[in-house]
Design a protein around this motif. Structure first.
Motif: not given
Length: 248
Positions: A124-147, A196-201
């Motif tokens: 069910n769709l909720g109101t603004t703020g109903c779940v966002s408090f359960m998340f934190a805005s963070k920059g996330v950068i993913i790099i493949e391990k190989e080598g 592999v990926s680089a964005e604020v999530e």
């Protein structure tokens, strides 16, 4: 901080069919166009929002020619479509928290579609703020391990200003504060790292699991429906499904 959910998401995006890849390119193209119009023009050196979008596009393997063409079109008079950012929050099956970020030129259409997906698949769709408090805005950068040598990568990341570093089975996951993201990414890029990926999530503070097969199926179908909608740019959620490589 759990990371495997993120990597499953990345793997899925990498393994998409050409048709689905075209959809990803279209969504990133829309972000680029909005960044040009709202962020301050076509020069990434003076438009940090555009610079971040270009980095995201390159990580998603969008060809440079496509990126240049979209930026030129958005900077000219050829496209007068007005998009607005609207974020929806709601619950999937069994209370899984879901945040849906959209860019739309018709808010009534988008709201109707998003509400329909939640209703159809046991949420069910909720109101603004109903779940966002359960998340934190963070920059996330993913790099493949190989080598790469873990100690060296960790040293470079922390030196660049990262707030957290984790080694997963296949990748290194680097986390930053949102305001530090661009600087950390640029620093690592200059050191020769490819992403592999680089964005604020929106990263969940805690994850929830689903145990009933019906709920798992409905949750996956909800995510698939949202992802397939052209107006939906990002879907963030706190579903921890370690047994599936097919998770959004």
């Amino acid at each position: 901080m759990s990371g495997h959910s993120k990597w499953n998401n990345i793997k899925r995006k990498k393994e998409k069919t050409d048709g689905a890849k075209a959809k990803v390119f279209t969504k990133i193209g829309r972000e680029l166009a909005v960044a040009v119009k709202e962020g301050g023009g076509p020069d990434p050196n003076s438009n940090s929002k555009l610079k971040d979008c270009i980095a995201k596009a390159k990580a998603a393997n969008v060809p440079n020619d496509n990126i240049d063409r979209i930026i030129k079109k958005a900077a000219g008079d050829g496209d007068d479509t007005k998009y607005e950012n609207i974020t929806y929050e709601g619950y999937g099956p069994n209370g899984i928290a879901v945040i849906v970020e959209t860019l739309t030129d018709n808010r009534n259409r988008t709201a109707g579609d998003v509400r329909h997906y939640f209703d159809k698949f046991g949420g069910n769709l909720g109101t603004t703020g109903c779940v966002s408090f359960m998340f934190a805005s963070k920059g996330v950068i993913i790099i493949e391990k190989e080598g790469l040598e873990e100690d060296k990568v960790m040293e470079d990341c922390l030196e660049a200003g990262a707030s957290d570093f984790q080694a997963d089975e296949d990748v290194f996951e680097i986390y930053t504060e949102p305001e530090d993201f661009s600087g950390v990414r640029d620093d690592l890029e200059k050191k020769g790292y490819e992403f592999v990926s680089a964005e604020v999530e929106m990263v969940p503070n805690t994850y929830s699991t689903l145990t009933e097969e019906e709920s798992i199926t409905k949750m996956q179908r909800l995510l698939d429906a949202l992802e397939d909608n052209d107006d939906v740019q990002n879907v963030w959620h706190n579903w921890d499904n370690p047994d599936s490589d097919d998770q959004e």
